[in-house]
Scaffold this motif. Structure first.
Motif, PDB file in Angstrom:
ATOM      1  N   PHE A 133     -17.498 -65.813 -40.498  1.00 51.15           N
ATOM      2  CA  PHE A 133     -19.045 -65.671 -41.157  1.00 51.15           C
ATOM      3  C   PHE A 133     -19.786 -66.716 -41.365  1.00 51.15           C
ATOM      4  O   PHE A 133     -21.157 -66.340 -41.783  1.00 51.15           O
ATOM      5  N   THR A 192     -21.882 -68.632 -39.429  1.00 51.40           N
ATOM      6  CA  THR A 192     -23.349 -68.661 -39.058  1.00 51.40           C
ATOM      7  C   THR A 192     -24.030 -67.817 -39.744  1.00 51.40           C
ATOM      8  O   THR A 192     -25.022 -67.907 -40.115  1.00 51.40           O
ATOM      9  N   ALA A 193     -23.644 -66.591 -39.973  1.00 56.94           N
ATOM     10  CA  ALA A 193     -24.437 -65.543 -40.583  1.00 56.94           C
ATOM     11  C   ALA A 193     -24.760 -65.846 -42.204  1.00 56.94           C
ATOM     12  O   ALA A 193     -25.760 -65.791 -42.580  1.00 56.94           O
ATOM     13  N   LEU A 240     -30.590 -77.206 -40.434  1.00 58.21           N
ATOM     14  CA  LEU A 240     -31.446 -76.415 -41.305  1.00 58.21           C
ATOM     15  C   LEU A 240     -31.052 -76.241 -42.560  1.00 58.21           C
ATOM     16  O   LEU A 240     -31.681 -76.078 -43.519  1.00 58.21           O
ATOM     17  N   LEU A 294     -27.829 -77.415 -35.064  1.00 62.82           N
ATOM     18  CA  LEU A 294     -29.085 -77.065 -35.577  1.00 62.82           C
ATOM     19  C   LEU A 294     -29.005 -76.309 -36.853  1.00 62.82           C
ATOM     20  O   LEU A 294     -29.858 -76.471 -37.802  1.00 62.82           O
ATOM     21  N   VAL A 295     -28.122 -75.392 -36.833  1.00 61.65           N
ATOM     22  CA  VAL A 295     -28.143 -74.357 -37.984  1.00 61.65           C
ATOM     23  C   VAL A 295     -27.746 -75.131 -39.214  1.00 61.65           C
ATOM     24  O   VAL A 295     -28.013 -75.060 -40.199  1.00 61.65           O
ATOM     25  N   GLY A 307     -27.463 -68.687 -42.185  1.00 61.20           N
ATOM     26  CA  GLY A 307     -28.651 -68.163 -41.959  1.00 61.20           C
ATOM     27  C   GLY A 307     -29.092 -67.527 -43.209  1.00 61.20           C
ATOM     28  O   GLY A 307     -30.385 -67.632 -43.518  1.00 61.20           O
ATOM     29  N   ALA A 308     -28.292 -66.588 -44.046  1.00 58.66           N
ATOM     30  CA  ALA A 308     -28.918 -66.066 -45.075  1.00 58.66           C
ATOM     31  C   ALA A 308     -29.151 -67.218 -46.321  1.00 58.66           C
ATOM     32  O   ALA A 308     -30.102 -66.879 -46.939  1.00 58.66           O
ATOM     33  N   ILE A 347     -30.515 -66.558 -36.491  1.00 59.76           N
ATOM     34  CA  ILE A 347     -29.387 -67.169 -36.739  1.00 59.76           C
ATOM     35  C   ILE A 347     -28.426 -65.932 -37.537  1.00 59.76           C
ATOM     36  O   ILE A 347     -27.195 -66.065 -37.180  1.00 59.76           O
ATOM     37  N   ILE A 348     -28.868 -65.268 -38.502  1.00 58.33           N
ATOM     38  CA  ILE A 348     -28.219 -64.093 -38.995  1.00 58.33           C
ATOM     39  C   ILE A 348     -27.671 -63.051 -37.954  1.00 58.33           C
ATOM     40  O   ILE A 348     -26.526 -62.726 -38.047  1.00 58.33           O
ATOM     41  N   LEU A 370     -35.527 -70.351 -48.528  1.00 57.28           N
ATOM     42  CA  LEU A 370     -36.930 -70.437 -48.075  1.00 57.28           C
ATOM     43  C   LEU A 370     -37.919 -69.463 -48.976  1.00 57.28           C
ATOM     44  O   LEU A 370     -39.113 -69.862 -49.097  1.00 57.28           O
ATOM     45  N   ILE A 371     -37.464 -68.251 -49.384  1.00 56.69           N
ATOM     46  CA  ILE A 371     -38.283 -67.177 -50.070  1.00 56.69           C
ATOM     47  C   ILE A 371     -38.162 -67.766 -51.460  1.00 56.69           C
ATOM     48  O   ILE A 371     -39.152 -67.817 -52.170  1.00 56.69           O
ATOM     49  N   PHE A 372     -36.975 -67.955 -52.126  1.00 54.14           N
ATOM     50  CA  PHE A 372     -37.177 -67.916 -53.612  1.00 54.14           C
ATOM     51  C   PHE A 372     -36.938 -69.629 -53.966  1.00 54.14           C
ATOM     52  O   PHE A 372     -37.369 -69.587 -55.338  1.00 54.14           O
ATOM     53  N   ILE A 413     -30.350 -70.041 -45.627  1.00 54.02           N
ATOM     54  CA  ILE A 413     -31.843 -70.570 -45.164  1.00 54.02           C
ATOM     55  C   ILE A 413     -32.924 -69.737 -45.864  1.00 54.02           C
ATOM     56  O   ILE A 413     -33.863 -70.149 -46.303  1.00 54.02           O
ATOM     57  N   LEU A 414     -32.519 -68.297 -45.459  1.00 59.04           N
ATOM     58  CA  LEU A 414     -33.614 -67.397 -45.734  1.00 59.04           C
ATOM     59  C   LEU A 414     -33.808 -67.245 -47.230  1.00 59.04           C
ATOM     60  O   LEU A 414     -35.070 -67.320 -47.698  1.00 59.04           O
TER      61      LEU A 414
END
Lengths: 294, 336
Positions: free
Chosen positions: B285, B287-288, B251, B247-248, B291-292, A107-108, B298-300, B294-295
């Motif tokens: 920006f 979508t980007a 999520l 979907l983006v 995405g960031a 996605i990114i 997920l991690i923190f 989500i990431l």
């Protein structure tokens, strides 16, 4: 009649080579880390869009453009490894969570490409000429043929690295059991990193070569990921070569379906067919063979 | 000796659900502007969509990336049943939900034998196929321009924006109550058992296959309800309902709000709908950034924003269990 069939088969072979290459790269990453990389198609997208960017916007000759493209794609792969795979693995995330992480990576990449290039379809210049070329009664062009050539080349390269070098042995060992491999002195994280970079390289080159034939746009990655995955599971995810063979088969079926049926239902019926196969043989058509070989 | 009683672990109350619904009901009275009411309807629509996904992935551990397909199928079916067959809105609502349930059942029967990656990719393929058909079968679906959804009518007159809002809220309330009921009941615990260990769940008497299928159908029906909500607010259905950006968003909402939490989908939807309004120049920006987000979550923060709040209550529950354990220990010592 025969001519139509051979044209369809040639088209199928070309598209199938691309699906096969993406399936191959998916399977390389899966083999070393047990992760399905959802961003694989985005690497191909980056390959096509960078080809457009460096050859048209920066007007570089194609060998330089290709080098620049490879640098970009490999950097993206490193970002995926350092930014997504490692932090999640160190936090003992479930495999599905890591997969969603790679989807976030996709996605990114898509989002950034969208910012740079916008949603329009771009004309990606061909590396080789699109001039018609006669082989017997078939008319084709060197760009199309080069895809098939690349497919064979990467297949041989992967085979050589995996089965004829010490390094390949450690890659395979990591795939079988990362912990044991680690105890044997293999640095598993390096191996995974290599597999990310190598598969990004393959997908990037495939994207650059298919760009002129399909047309480049920032949304092309997702469909390529899904088709590459379908190729991989059709052949068998465990083996890069089975995955590549699956790609060829899917490309052929798609071309035949579009040529003799309707192109509208070519994709759906192939997806349904592959799901049927998956239910009968969950490890793919060639999966068991590879399992024995291990 | 008095009869020793162990304190039961505090059961989660239903109170927060009513708080959310009350806030929802008050919104049209506070916010006059139609724009904000439209945003609020979008929040509820996304919340309904994500609650289905939360049950399926957050609780039962089965991933389906095909939710946008059911979202769009529900909306299309609702519109088509009214236009082509002339059904009344209420009957069309039931009909379209039944249609989506049957479709998801037909898909679920073979697909649920697949696991993790396979299930994710297969359902993603289903979404792409659905989107392709909606785009290309122009005679029936109207292609890119889509189909018009008939406006809701009450006693022969089209109902206003506030009326539509309360209809959406009503549908969302049903889904919210169901979502909450399932999580708090034994069904929810069965689902969590399947997520954590299928074999163990089966050994404990959870009918794994049946549960998975039920949850899949339920979450698809919830997605269809969300699609219908979208249809009656925007009065148009087009193929963009099953595109990648849905979907983006889905999520992003679920991961930011918190997977497997009770109110994650609602909190996440509020943020995802409000974010573009707050940040100017967000569009390019979007979508980007999603995405960031989500990431990073997920991690923190794998339990999301809702997890932060619920952990506070969890801490109280933990203290209660620790208390119980200590008393048990004391009891044992007294006996011996």
């Amino acid at each position: 009649m025969l001519i139509k069939l051979s044209y369809l088969l040639l088209a199928g072979l070309t598209n199938g080579s691309v699906y096969g290459l993406i399936g191959l790269s998916l399977s390389i990453i899966y083999g070393s880390s047990r992760v399905i990389n959802f961003a694989q198609g985005e690497f191909a997208m980056l390959g096509a869009m960078c080809a457009f960017f460096f050859m048209v916007s920066a007007s570089l000759p194609w060998p330089l453009a290709m080098l620049a493209m490879i640098v970009v794609v490999v950097l993206a792969a490193l970002a995926l490894d350092y930014g997504i795979y490692r932090p999640l693995v160190r936090r003992r995330a479930a495999p599905l969570t890591i997969m969603i992480g790679t989807l976030a990576g996709a996605i990114i990449l898509y989002g950034l490409a969208f910012v740079v290039w916008g949603p329009e379809q771009k004309f990606v210049p061909p590396v080789l000429s699109l001039e018609p070329l006669r082989i017997g009664f078939l008319i084709t062009n060197s760009q199309q043929l080069s895809l098939i050539g690349l497919f064979i080349f990467f297949l041989m390269l992967t085979w050589y690295i995996l089965y004829r070098t010490r390094f390949g042995l450690s890659v395979r060992a990591t795939g079988v059991n990362p912990r044991t491999a680690l105890l044997m002195g293999i640095r598993s994280e390096r191996i995974v990193q290599f597999s990310f970079m190598f598969s990004a390289f393959i997908s990037g080159v495939a994207g650059m070569m298919i760009g002129p034939l399909l047309g480049g746009n920032v949304g092309m990655g997702l469909l390529l990921t899904v088709k590459g995955f379908m190729a991989a599971i059709f052949g068998g995810l465990g083996s890069p070569f089975a995955a590549a063979a699956g790609g060829l088969a899917i490309g052929m079926m798609e071309a035949l379906m579009a040529g003799y049926g309707t192109s509208l239902y070519a994709e759906p019926s192939i997806f349904v067919f592959i799901l049927m196969v998956l239910i009968v043989r969950p490890y793919g058509l060639l999966g068991d063979y590879e399992a024995e070989r291990r | 000796m008095s009869k020793p009683t162990l304190p039961a672990a505090p059961t989660p109350t239903i109170l927060p659900v009513f708080v959310f619904l009350a806030i929802g009901a008050l919104i049209p009275l506070v916010l006059e502007s139609g724009f904000y009411i439209r945003l609020a309807m979008l929040v509820w629509t996304y919340a309904v969509l994500c609650m289905g996904f939360n049950l399926l992935y957050g609780f039962a551990g089965q991933i389906s990336l095909g939710q946008p397909a059911f979202y769009s199928l529900g909306a299309y079916a609702y519109a088509m049943l009214q236009i082509k067959l002339g059904w009344s809105p209420a009957v069309a609502l039931g009909g379209s939900l039944a249609f989506v349930a049957v479709v998801s059942l037909l898909i679920g029967l073979p697909l649920l034998r697949l696991r993790t990656h396979y299930l994710a990719m297969a359902t993603l393929a289903f979404m792409l196929v659905e989107n392709g058909v909606a785009n290309r079968w122009i005679d029936f679906t109207g292609g890119q321009s889509g189909v018009e959804v008939p406006a809701l009518k009450w006693a022969g007159e089209e109902i206003g924006r506030t009326g539509i809002y309360y209809t959406v809220l009503g549908l969302a309330a049903v889904v919210l109550l169901l979502h909450d009921f399932l999580i708090r009941s034994h069904l929810g615990r069965g689902m969590q058992a399947i997520r954590d260990d299928e074999t163990a769940a089966q050994a404990l008497g959870v009918r794994v296959d049946l549960y998975k299928l039920r949850v899949l159908v339920l979450s698809s029906v919830m997605a269809a309800i969300a699609g219908i909500c979208f249809g009656i607010t925007s009065l148009r259905v087009d193929p963009s309902l099953s595109e990648f950006h849905v979907l983006v968003s889905l999520l992003t909402i679920v991961v930011m709000g918190g997977l497997g939490t009770r109110f994650g989908p609602i909190i996440g939807s509020v943020i995802v709908v409000a974010l573009p309004q707050v940040l100017t120049g967000f569009g390019r920006f979007e979508t980007a950034i999603y995405g960031a987000c989500i990431l990073v979550f997920l991690i923190f923060l794998p339990h999301g924003l809702s997890g932060l709040v619920e952990r506070k209550f969890q801490w109280r529950a933990d203290r209660a269990t620790a208390d119980a354990k200590r008393r048990k220990q004391v009891l044992k010592e007294e006996v011996s």
